[in-house]
Design a protein around this motif. Structure first.
Motif, PDB file in Angstrom:
ATOM      1  N   HIS A   1      66.494  38.063 -25.319  1.00 46.34           N
ATOM      2  CA  HIS A   1      67.686  38.904 -25.392  1.00 46.34           C
ATOM      3  C   HIS A   1      68.788  38.238 -24.594  1.00 46.34           C
ATOM      4  O   HIS A   1      68.592  37.902 -23.420  1.00 46.34           O
ATOM      5  N   GLN A   2      69.909  38.024 -25.274  1.00 48.11           N
ATOM      6  CA  GLN A   2      71.071  37.389 -24.662  1.00 48.11           C
ATOM      7  C   GLN A   2      70.703  36.045 -24.023  1.00 48.11           C
ATOM      8  O   GLN A   2      71.133  35.723 -22.921  1.00 48.11           O
ATOM      9  N   GLY A   3      69.880  35.289 -24.761  1.00 55.09           N
ATOM     10  CA  GLY A   3      69.506  33.952 -24.319  1.00 55.09           C
ATOM     11  C   GLY A   3      68.438  33.917 -23.246  1.00 55.09           C
ATOM     12  O   GLY A   3      68.101  32.830 -22.757  1.00 55.09           O
ATOM     13  N   ARG A   4      67.868  35.067 -22.875  1.00 54.32           N
ATOM     14  CA  ARG A   4      66.880  35.105 -21.799  1.00 54.32           C
ATOM     15  C   ARG A   4      65.535  35.580 -22.348  1.00 54.32           C
ATOM     16  O   ARG A   4      65.452  36.596 -23.016  1.00 54.32           O
ATOM     17  N   TRP A   5      64.495  34.810 -22.031  1.00 53.80           N
ATOM     18  CA  TRP A   5      63.153  35.192 -22.448  1.00 53.80           C
ATOM     19  C   TRP A   5      62.622  36.266 -21.521  1.00 53.80           C
ATOM     20  O   TRP A   5      62.708  36.162 -20.295  1.00 53.80           O
ATOM     21  N   LEU A   6      62.032  37.314 -22.085  1.00 45.80           N
ATOM     22  CA  LEU A   6      61.495  38.419 -21.315  1.00 45.80           C
ATOM     23  C   LEU A   6      59.968  38.355 -21.309  1.00 45.80           C
ATOM     24  O   LEU A   6      59.352  38.055 -22.345  1.00 45.80           O
ATOM     25  N   ASP A   7      59.362  38.633 -20.175  1.00 50.55           N
ATOM     26  CA  ASP A   7      57.902  38.661 -20.082  1.00 50.55           C
ATOM     27  C   ASP A   7      57.372  39.932 -20.745  1.00 50.55           C
ATOM     28  O   ASP A   7      57.740  41.049 -20.348  1.00 50.55           O
ATOM     29  N   VAL A   8      56.504  39.752 -21.738  1.00 51.09           N
ATOM     30  CA  VAL A   8      55.972  40.894 -22.480  1.00 51.09           C
ATOM     31  C   VAL A   8      54.595  41.244 -21.927  1.00 51.09           C
ATOM     32  O   VAL A   8      53.714  40.387 -21.872  1.00 51.09           O
ATOM     33  N   PRO A   9      54.362  42.478 -21.511  1.00 49.10           N
ATOM     34  CA  PRO A   9      53.029  42.883 -21.047  1.00 49.10           C
ATOM     35  C   PRO A   9      51.990  42.661 -22.132  1.00 49.10           C
ATOM     36  O   PRO A   9      52.279  42.802 -23.327  1.00 49.10           O
ATOM     37  N   GLU A  10      50.762  42.328 -21.730  1.00 51.27           N
ATOM     38  CA  GLU A  10      49.727  41.971 -22.699  1.00 51.27           C
ATOM     39  C   GLU A  10      49.491  43.075 -23.726  1.00 51.27           C
ATOM     40  O   GLU A  10      49.445  42.825 -24.920  1.00 51.27           O
ATOM     41  N   GLY A  11      49.314  44.310 -23.277  1.00 53.80           N
ATOM     42  CA  GLY A  11      49.097  45.391 -24.233  1.00 53.80           C
ATOM     43  C   GLY A  11      50.286  45.601 -25.147  1.00 53.80           C
ATOM     44  O   GLY A  11      50.143  45.953 -26.320  1.00 53.80           O
ATOM     45  N   GLY A  12      51.468  45.355 -24.619  1.00 55.41           N
ATOM     46  CA  GLY A  12      52.682  45.503 -25.414  1.00 55.41           C
ATOM     47  C   GLY A  12      52.810  44.454 -26.498  1.00 55.41           C
ATOM     48  O   GLY A  12      53.387  44.706 -27.558  1.00 55.41           O
ATOM     49  N   LYS A  13      52.270  43.257 -26.254  1.00 54.18           N
ATOM     50  CA  LYS A  13      52.336  42.194 -27.260  1.00 54.18           C
ATOM     51  C   LYS A  13      51.645  42.623 -28.548  1.00 54.18           C
ATOM     52  O   LYS A  13      52.175  42.466 -29.650  1.00 54.18           O
ATOM     53  N   ARG A  14      50.451  43.177 -28.410  1.00 61.74           N
ATOM     54  CA  ARG A  14      49.686  43.584 -29.587  1.00 61.74           C
ATOM     55  C   ARG A  14      50.392  44.721 -30.324  1.00 61.74           C
ATOM     56  O   ARG A  14      50.422  44.750 -31.552  1.00 61.74           O
ATOM     57  N   LEU A  15      50.963  45.628 -29.569  1.00 57.32           N
ATOM     58  CA  LEU A  15      51.638  46.754 -30.209  1.00 57.32           C
ATOM     59  C   LEU A  15      52.888  46.293 -30.952  1.00 57.32           C
ATOM     60  O   LEU A  15      53.120  46.687 -32.102  1.00 57.32           O
ATOM     61  N   LEU A  16      53.703  45.454 -30.322  1.00 61.35           N
ATOM     62  CA  LEU A  16      54.897  44.939 -30.986  1.00 61.35           C
ATOM     63  C   LEU A  16      54.528  44.189 -32.266  1.00 61.35           C
ATOM     64  O   LEU A  16      55.146  44.384 -33.315  1.00 61.35           O
ATOM     65  N   ALA A  17      53.539  43.319 -32.164  1.00 62.49           N
ATOM     66  CA  ALA A  17      53.143  42.519 -33.324  1.00 62.49           C
ATOM     67  C   ALA A  17      52.603  43.402 -34.438  1.00 62.49           C
ATOM     68  O   ALA A  17      52.921  43.202 -35.616  1.00 62.49           O
ATOM     69  N   PHE A  18      51.795  44.389 -34.097  1.00 62.84           N
ATOM     70  CA  PHE A  18      51.189  45.241 -35.114  1.00 62.84           C
ATOM     71  C   PHE A  18      52.253  46.028 -35.886  1.00 62.84           C
ATOM     72  O   PHE A  18      52.213  46.097 -37.122  1.00 62.84           O
ATOM     73  N   VAL A  19      53.204  46.605 -35.162  1.00 59.62           N
ATOM     74  CA  VAL A  19      54.253  47.377 -35.843  1.00 59.62           C
ATOM     75  C   VAL A  19      55.105  46.459 -36.723  1.00 59.62           C
ATOM     76  O   VAL A  19      55.409  46.786 -37.878  1.00 59.62           O
ATOM     77  N   ALA A  20      55.469  45.289 -36.196  1.00 55.66           N
ATOM     78  CA  ALA A  20      56.314  44.363 -36.960  1.00 55.66           C
ATOM     79  C   ALA A  20      55.603  43.869 -38.208  1.00 55.66           C
ATOM     80  O   ALA A  20      56.216  43.738 -39.274  1.00 55.66           O
ATOM     81  N   LEU A  21      54.310  43.582 -38.109  1.00 56.42           N
ATOM     82  CA  LEU A  21      53.576  43.042 -39.253  1.00 56.42           C
ATOM     83  C   LEU A  21      53.233  44.107 -40.287  1.00 56.42           C
ATOM     84  O   LEU A  21      52.795  43.774 -41.389  1.00 56.42           O
ATOM     85  N   ASN A  22      53.430  45.353 -39.936  1.00 60.62           N
ATOM     86  CA  ASN A  22      53.185  46.430 -40.899  1.00 60.62           C
ATOM     87  C   ASN A  22      54.493  46.987 -41.450  1.00 60.62           C
ATOM     88  O   ASN A  22      54.634  48.192 -41.656  1.00 60.62           O
ATOM     89  N   GLY A  23      55.441  46.106 -41.675  1.00 60.84           N
ATOM     90  CA  GLY A  23      56.696  46.491 -42.304  1.00 60.84           C
ATOM     91  C   GLY A  23      57.699  47.129 -41.377  1.00 60.84           C
ATOM     92  O   GLY A  23      58.719  47.652 -41.826  1.00 60.84           O
ATOM     93  N   GLY A  24      57.408  47.118 -40.077  1.00 58.53           N
ATOM     94  CA  GLY A  24      58.361  47.660 -39.120  1.00 58.53           C
ATOM     95  C   GLY A  24      58.206  49.133 -38.827  1.00 58.53           C
ATOM     96  O   GLY A  24      58.923  49.679 -37.990  1.00 58.53           O
ATOM     97  N   ARG A  25      57.238  49.800 -39.483  1.00 56.00           N
ATOM     98  CA  ARG A  25      56.999  51.232 -39.217  1.00 56.00           C
ATOM     99  C   ARG A  25      55.527  51.555 -39.488  1.00 56.00           C
ATOM    100  O   ARG A  25      54.991  51.190 -40.552  1.00 56.00           O
TER     101      ARG A  25
END
Length: 264
Positions: A31-55
């Motif tokens: 975000h705004q050129g800065r990489w943010l540290d993603v919590p481990e549990g959050g990584k799986r959740l973000l990826a799962f929602v995104a890979l399922n069409g965003g919802r």
């Protein structure tokens, strides 16, 4: 930070106000050129929602990501993951009692890449889509090191889509006379899957478009040896006929030119 590619259809992701979710070589958030540290549990959740069409439905996400234990515990894990994401300043998901969705205006590299690939495959590519790509083959790997069933299927879908796009890109670049870039694009596809005949055909076509018969023949011979050694078969007739047809056309062209000289 090790970038998965130097230039790509998503090179502008995260450079403006909108946050970006990178699934290729990720997941990572910028975000705004800065990489943010993603919590481990959050990584799986973000990826799962995104890979399922965003919802997705909350119950489906919780049951898939935390299958051990009962529904109540899985729902608690989901709430915890959402809280950890927000605490880390990563507010990419909208949530209500029933569903989760990627926030509007969030740039997801995979979605942008699918759009780019679709235009190339569909023959509607713009001049910007033909920009030189400096890919590494690991850029084709979605969520490397993840072996969940829901990741494996999508990873293969992404790989096939991008390989088709790279082949189409090579042919379009050759058509407009950008031969070096056409060869480079086909080489990326070949290096990702050496046994893929359509990738080898795109590479041979790129060499022939530039008039490099020897390079085309070398590519064909290398591929023929590879498939004979690995699969015990010969290349398909269409691939074999590429060089033969090119040579025949070249011979006819020389004969016509010679005839014109004689009758001049």
């Amino acid at each position: 930070m090790n970038q998965q590619f130097l230039e790509s259809p998503v090179r502008a992701s995260g450079q403006g106000e909108a946050p970006a979710l990178h699934l290729l070589g990720g997941p990572r958030v910028v975000h705004q050129g800065r990489w943010l540290d993603v919590p481990e549990g959050g990584k799986r959740l973000l990826a799962f929602v995104a890979l399922n069409g965003g919802r997705v439905e909350r119950r489906h996400a919780a049951g898939t990501l935390w299958p051990s234990g009962d529904d109540l515990r899985a729902a608690g894990n989901l709430r915890s993951a959402l809280w950890r994401l927000k605490a880390a300043g990563i507010d990419l998901l909208d949530s209500d009692k029933c569903s989760l969705a990627v926030r509007e205006h969030t740039v997801v590299d995979l979605y942008v890449l699918y759009g780019w690939a679709g235009r190339l495959i569909g023959g509607t590519a713009t001049s910007q889509d033909l920009s030189v790509l400096k890919w590494r083959t690991d850029a084709l790997d979605l969520l490397p090191g993840w072996y969940d069933d829901w990741v494996l299927l999508e990873r293969e879908r992404v790989r096939q889509r991008l390989l088709h796009a790279l082949e189409a890109l090579s042919r379009e670049l050759a058509r407009v006379g950008r031969h070096a870039e056409a060869v480079e694009s086909a080489l990326v596809a070949v290096s990702a899957e050496p046994l893929r005949e359509s990738a080898q055909r795109a590479l041979i076509e790129a060499h022939l478009a530039e008039g490099n018969l020897i390079e085309a023949m070398r590519t064909y011979d290398t591929y023929r040896d590879l498939v004979k050694r690995e699969l015990g078969v010969e290349p398909g007739r269409e691939l074999s006929g590429l060089i033969r047809n090119f040579c025949q056309a070249s011979t006819r062209t020389r004969e016509v030119a010679a005839a014109r000289v004689r009758h001049a």
